[in-house]
Design a protein around this motif. Structure first.
Motif, mmCIF file in Angstrom:
data_model
loop_
_atom_site.group_PDB
_atom_site.id
_atom_site.type_symbol
_atom_site.label_atom_id
_atom_site.label_comp_id
_atom_site.label_asym_id
_atom_site.label_seq_id
_atom_site.Cartn_x
_atom_site.Cartn_y
_atom_site.Cartn_z
ATOM 1 N N THR A 277 0.834 -1.201 0.000
ATOM 2 C CA THR A 277 0.000 0.000 0.000
ATOM 3 C C THR A 277 0.868 1.251 0.000
ATOM 4 O O THR A 277 0.602 2.207 -0.743
ATOM 5 N N CYS B 113 -8.843 -4.460 -2.626
ATOM 6 C CA CYS B 113 -8.779 -4.594 -1.169
ATOM 7 C C CYS B 113 -9.749 -5.683 -0.740
ATOM 8 O O CYS B 113 -10.889 -5.694 -1.181
ATOM 9 N N LEU C 275 -9.344 -1.646 5.092
ATOM 10 C CA LEU C 275 -8.226 -1.342 4.205
ATOM 11 C C LEU C 275 -8.686 -0.464 3.047
ATOM 12 O O LEU C 275 -8.000 0.483 2.671
ATOM 13 N N HIS C 276 -9.853 -0.767 2.493
ATOM 14 C CA HIS C 276 -10.405 0.042 1.401
ATOM 15 C C HIS C 276 -10.583 1.496 1.847
ATOM 16 O O HIS C 276 -10.179 2.427 1.153
#
Length: 77
Positions: A35, A57, A62-63
């Protein structure tokens, strides 16, 4: 004990050699800096070239984190 290497160190400026139509998959363990590499290196380059980045993701958290960081980086560019 072996020094841990992160994606940014391993990939460096390799993205400058990618050509249109290339498909690049970065498949490394959790915590290896995928990332960070995308946001700090790849996204900046893509914006300057008016290109898109697809980032998958598998978790909502996380998204959301990626979206927030990516928008911030784009505003800085």
């Amino acid at each position: 004990m072996e020094k841990r290497q992160y994606v940014t160190e391993l990939m460096g400026e390799e993205l400058l050699q990618w050509k249109e139509g290339d498909r690049v998959v970065i498949s490394t363990p959790t915590g290896s800096g995928k990332t960070t590499y995308v946001i700090q290196k790849l996204l900046k380059h893509a914006v300057s070239q008016k290109k898109h980045v697809v980032y998958y993701c598998n978790r909502k958290v996380l998204h959301d984190q990626f979206s927030m960081e990516a928008k911030k980086k784009i505003r800085e560019t």
